[in-house]
Design a protein around this motif. Structure first.
Motif, PDB file in Angstrom:
ATOM      1  N   THR A 148      36.346  42.632  43.249  1.00  0.00           N
ATOM      2  CA  THR A 148      36.132  41.534  42.303  1.00  0.00           C
ATOM      3  C   THR A 148      37.471  41.044  41.770  1.00  0.00           C
ATOM      4  N   GLU A 149      37.439  39.859  41.160  1.00  0.00           N
ATOM      5  CA  GLU A 149      38.640  39.275  40.537  1.00  0.00           C
ATOM      6  C   GLU A 149      39.185  40.234  39.473  1.00  0.00           C
ATOM      7  N   GLU A 150      38.247  40.841  38.779  1.00  0.00           N
ATOM      8  CA  GLU A 150      38.610  41.764  37.700  1.00  0.00           C
ATOM      9  C   GLU A 150      39.429  42.933  38.248  1.00  0.00           C
ATOM     10  N   GLN A 151      38.919  43.475  39.369  1.00  0.00           N
ATOM     11  CA  GLN A 151      39.617  44.605  39.991  1.00  0.00           C
ATOM     12  C   GLN A 151      40.992  44.191  40.493  1.00  0.00           C
TER      13      GLN A 151
ATOM     14  N   GLN B 233      43.273  44.108  37.637  1.00  0.00           N
ATOM     15  CA  GLN B 233      43.577  45.497  37.258  1.00  0.00           C
ATOM     16  C   GLN B 233      44.647  46.075  38.196  1.00  0.00           C
TER      17      GLN B 233
END
Lengths: 335, 632
Positions: free
Chosen positions: B153-156, B159
């Motif tokens: 995901t974009e979030e990962q 991160q």
């Protein structure tokens, strides 16, 4: 006169079209058309489609706005290209042809065209064709043609056991191809790969018809050397007449679906695969139907009569025959 | 004479039974696949020009102008397929065409990245392994952000970006912090490499292309798809052009004796051999079995082989051995050979077809097909009346079988019906009508020769079959030549044309002929009802006429022929009178036929014994003429 009784009369020889006897006339006509086509092909530039020129093409489908200037403006604004060809395709589509565009330009033009013609971007089809594509198609087509003629000559020779028929068939075939190409050039229609496919397909059709006629010629001339009544040419002429109704019927049924595709293609779609393919096929099939009757069998007879045994047989038959018997013969003697 | 034997051959039912079995088998297999599978198989899949999508035609060209072999083409297709599959585009269609082109069909509107993947040529590089990715992450105390098999995901990604940013300057540097002393140096493990290592999930398909186009002079994280492991690799030290050739063969020891197993032999070019010697000298300096002792062969960002070195390899030839099976070794050798070709793809044509345009074309061609078929039906009914129905049924059978076969091929072989294919199907309606016409005209000819209807059906068949077979063979050859040589949309066209030609032969032999035999047993057809299309009256063949100048051909003495001709001559003293009489004869025939019909089937007064063929009228006329001359 109904087709049935005409078919009967043709079969029995009660009525007979003197097709083989007037073969010099058919040769003359065919040669004239071939020369005309050849001259046309040399003089008039062929209207090559974009596949042969290279470039980019956009098709906007389902638009209410059929204005051509909009497309020209859009392309000029996006790329500075002012050599744009715009044409209507069917009732509600526009085709825009430009010079070769980059991928980015293509995206931009697509979006702009979708905008100005008020359709979703997905309804703007785009095509990029490299400049060597058309040449590739042509060289493959010529390759196919040569291989096809080679293979078919072998098959015909093996089946009919005589080279004269193979040569007659191939001669008629080339005649069909050249004249179809001539008609195409004369009409000024765009030549696309679909046209080339159509031309190649004529090969099969042209021969199909010719083979059926030859099959009857062969049947009628089997063992004819053993009798003294009729000549090779007369027997061949009877064969052509006997297969005339069949030739007409198969040609009509062959042409009906192609004609339907042609009409629908032109009416509803304008330029495109359907029209290009069916136009070449229609013209080619029409010509090959005529040539299988008037050219293929006469050619085989002309070549066959050069063979020693047939020549001698013909002389024997004719010399044994008084002057006023058959129109075929009288004409020949006058000539 | 075989014709006679066949003419008396038995029941038409076995043929019809075979035909019925074929139809049932086709329908049953499609029904079974529809029931067992998730999607219906009753209609064929459509090609891009009807369904909408993107089609790219590529021609591989070599930089040095060397010949491209069919193996190169199939290898290139394999590589493009891997890339397209990895990019997540389903149902891509990648085929070679005409022996020199590769056609890539992508449904829908693929992204520019996917298109780039297709357009770019394959790159083979040899890189030194710096370390196992997992080892590096463990050493730096980092954990991969992805979950195996799930899209990142974009979030990962954010991160991972944060974790990889070691110096905390907010950007990920691709520059080594200190100058690496060799391509095997740990100094190559930059923030960028750490970022890749944190996000590259080798268990996902897309990992295969993620790093496909990393620059040759920078390090990369690459997956070994066979093990799912990933490695951090140094800059490329050799590329495909340094390999002269690669072959596979049984594994041999230094003495040249086979020792079981398979190996891949690589020959380097002169320059390649020198470079490989330098690289292997350096790598052999690291302890055997450690990461830095390994070198990786990377094709398109995926590792196709990782091998360890025991000793420097000098002299320009090397062999890779391991637990290969023969096909694995051959496949690796192929990949190396292909990678050694300085091959690029030239875009011949790129087409984006809108689904709207495609469906419009499909609808139009179906309308055209319906109109064409309708006109043929009308024409055949007009020409052949009652028998026209048989013709129409035969054509329906050909079209139905073609449709079923194409649906079946679509299911089993991934065949897709294109616009040109549809046109081929429509045109073949005419071809199947042709076979019937050839047959039925022959039957009529036999009736004209004076045969009974029942005999005519068999004799006509024996003659027509040969004609149908040879003319269909001509069509088939045309279709095959077109299929194998031609480019562009020809293939679909040639395919359906060839297929329907074959089906036409099947239908005419197993359906049209046996049904005709059954029909002729009925009263309506067998007795030549006026509307049956077999009426002797409308054909003009009737007892009086057939009986009149009937003579026998071969094996008949001239005197006999003369006698027959004399008989005829009595009715007509001159040629013209004979014709007049013939015309009058037709009228009489009609009357006569009516009376005959009351009695039942029209019989010829002379039945022909086997092997003898009646003379044609032209021959007969000639005989009459001769007879006339002799008398005068």
């Amino acid at each position: 006169m109904s087709m049935y009784s005409l078919g009967n009369d043709l079969y029995s020889g009660q009525r007979s079209f003197n097709i083989i006897g007037r073969r010099r006339l058919w040769y003359g006509i065919a040669l004239a058309f071939i020369l005309l086509s050849a001259v046309l092909l040399l003089v008039k530039p062929i209207n090559f489609g974009i596949d042969f020129r290279g470039g980019s093409q956009f098709t906007v489908s389902g638009t209410a706005n059929m204005g051509q200037q909009d497309a020209i403006d859009v392309v000029a604004a996006q790329t500075g290209d002012d050599s744009v060809r715009v044409s209507e395709v069917g009732a509600n589509s526009i085709r825009v042809q430009t010079s070769e565009l980059t991928n980015e330009q293509t995206q931009e033009v697509r979006a702009a065209l979708a905008d100005v013609y008020d359709v979703p971007v997905d309804d703007v089809a785009s095509t990029f064709i490299g400049p060597t594509w058309g040449a590739d198609v042509s060289s493959k087509a010529i390759q196919s043609l040569v291989i096809f003629i080679g293979l078919i000559s072998l098959i015909l020779w093996a089946y009919f056991r005589t080279w004269t028929i193979a040569v007659g068939a191939i001669g008629a075939l080339l005649h069909d191809l050249i004249i179809t190409a001539g008609v195409y050039v004369a009409s000024g229609f765009e030549v696309t790969p679909a046209t080339v496919i159509g031309l190649l397909t004529i090969l099969g059709y042209s021969l199909y018809d010719t083979v059926v006629v030859f099959d009857k010629v062969r049947e009628n001339t089997a063992g004819f050397l053993d009798q003294e009544e009729t000549t090779y040419a007369e027997q061949a002429n009877l064969a052509v007449n006997q297969t005339l109704i069949r030739s007409i019927n198969t040609s009509v049924t062959g042409l009906l679906p192609v004609g339907a595709i042609l009409v629908i293609g032109v009416l509803f779609q304008g330029a495109g695969t359907l029209r290009d393919l069916s136009l070449a096929l229609f013209v080619g099939m029409l010509i090959s139907a005529v040539s299988s009757i008037f050219l293929a069998a006469p050619l085989a007879v002309t070549l066959g009569e050069r063979q020693k045994d047939i020549k001698e047989h013909t002389e024997r038959v004719l010399s044994a025959r008084p002057a006023v018997q058959d129109t075929t013969i009288t004409r020949k003697k006058k000539a | 004479m075989t014709a006679t034997e066949e003419a008396t051959e038995g029941s038409p039912r076995p043929r019809l039974l075979v035909f019925a079995l074929i139809v049932i088998a086709l329908v049953a297999s499609l029904a079974a696949s529809t029931l067992t599978g998730s999607e219906s198989r009753w209609s064929p899949d459509l090609a891009l020009d009807l369904e909408g999508g993107t089609q790219i035609i590529l021609t591989p060209v070599t930089d040095d102008g060397s010949e491209i072999t069919p193996e190169d083409i199939s290898q290139a297709i394999e590589i493009i397929r891997q890339r397209v599959d990895a990019s997540g585009v389903a149902e891509a269609e990648i085929t070679s065409q005409g022996g020199s082109n590769i056609v890539v069909g992508l449904p829908g509107t693929p992204s520019e990245e996917t298109l780039d993947l297709v357009r770019t040529s394959a790159v083979l590089r040899l890189r030194a392994v710096i370390d196992y990715t997992g080892q590096v992450l463990a050493n730096t105390g980092l954990q991969p952000v992805y979950e195996p098999g799930v899209d990142v995901t974009e979030e990962q990604l954010a991160q991972a970006r944060e974790q990889a940013d070691l110096n905390g300057d907010g950007s990920i540097s691709a520059e080594p912090t200190e100058t690496p002393d060799s391509p095997s140096s740990d100094a190559w493990i930059t923030e960028e490499i750490l970022y890749q290592a944190l996000t590259l999930d080798c268990t996902s398909e897309s990992a295969r292309v993620q790093n496909a186009y990393s620059a040759a002079d920078s390090p990369v994280v690459a997956c070994d798809p066979t093990t799912g492991a990933s490695y951090i690799l140094g800059p490329a030290e050799l590329d495909g052009s340094h390999i002269d050739q690669a072959t596979s063969g049984p594994r041999v020891n230094e003495m040249g004796q086979t020792i079981g197993g398979w190996q891949v032999n690589m020959e380097f070019t002169g320059e390649g051999g020198d470079l490989f010697g330098q690289v292997t000298t350096r790598l052999a300096g690291y302890p055997y079995g450690t990461a830095k002792n390994l070198f990786a062969i990377v094709l398109d960002g995926s590792i196709i082989s990782v091998a360890s070195l025991q000793a420097p390899i000098l002299g320009g030839s090397a062999s890779i051995s391991g637990s290969f099976t023969a096909p694995e070794a051959a496949s690796l050798a192929n990949q190396l050979s292909f990678g050694s070709l300085p091959l690029t793809f030239e875009v011949q044509s790129e087409e984006q077809i809108s689904a709207t345009l495609g469906s419009e074309q499909l609808v139009n061609s179906l309308i055209a097909g319906a109109i064409g078929a309708g006109l043929i039906v009308l024409y055949l009914l007009w020409q052949y009346q009652g028998l026209g129905l048989l013709a129409v049924t035969s054509i329906t059978m050909v079209m139905g079988l073609s449709y079923l076969t194409i649906s079946l091929l679509s299911w089993t072989m991934g065949y897709r019906l294109s616009l040109a294919g549809v046109v081929g199907l429509i045109i073949s309606i005419g071809i199947s009508a042709d076979s019937f016409i050839v047959y039925f005209e022959r039957v009529r000819d036999e009736i004209r020769e004076g045969r009974t209807l029942r005999d005519a059906v068999d004799y006509g068949w024996n003659r027509a079959r040969q004609t149908i077979l040879v003319s269909d063979a001509v069509n088939l050859v045309a279709a095959i030549v077109l299929y194998f040589l031609a480019v562009g949309g020809v293939r679909g066209f040639a395919f359906t044309l060839g297929l329907t030609t074959v089906i036409d032969v099947v239908v005419v032999i197993l359906f049209t002929y046996p049904v005709m035999k059954l029909l002729v047993r009925t009263k309506f057809f067998g007795e030549g009802h006026r509307l049956s299309g077999m009426s002797a009256a409308s054909l003009g063949a009737d007892p009086v006429y057939a009986g009149r100048g009937r003579v026998r051909d071969r094996g008949v003495s001239k005197s006999e022929a003369k006698a027959n001709a004399k008989k005829a001559r009595r009715a007509a003293a001159s040629e013209d009178a004979a014709q007049a009489a013939a015309r009058a004869g037709t009228a009489v025939d009609t009357l006569d036929e009516k009376s005959q019909r009351k009695k039942g089937r029209a019989q010829t007064p002379e039945s022909h014994s086997p092997g003898e063929r009646p003379m044609t009228l032209a021959q007969r006329k000639a005989a009459e003429r001769r007879a006339g001359r002799d008398e005068n």
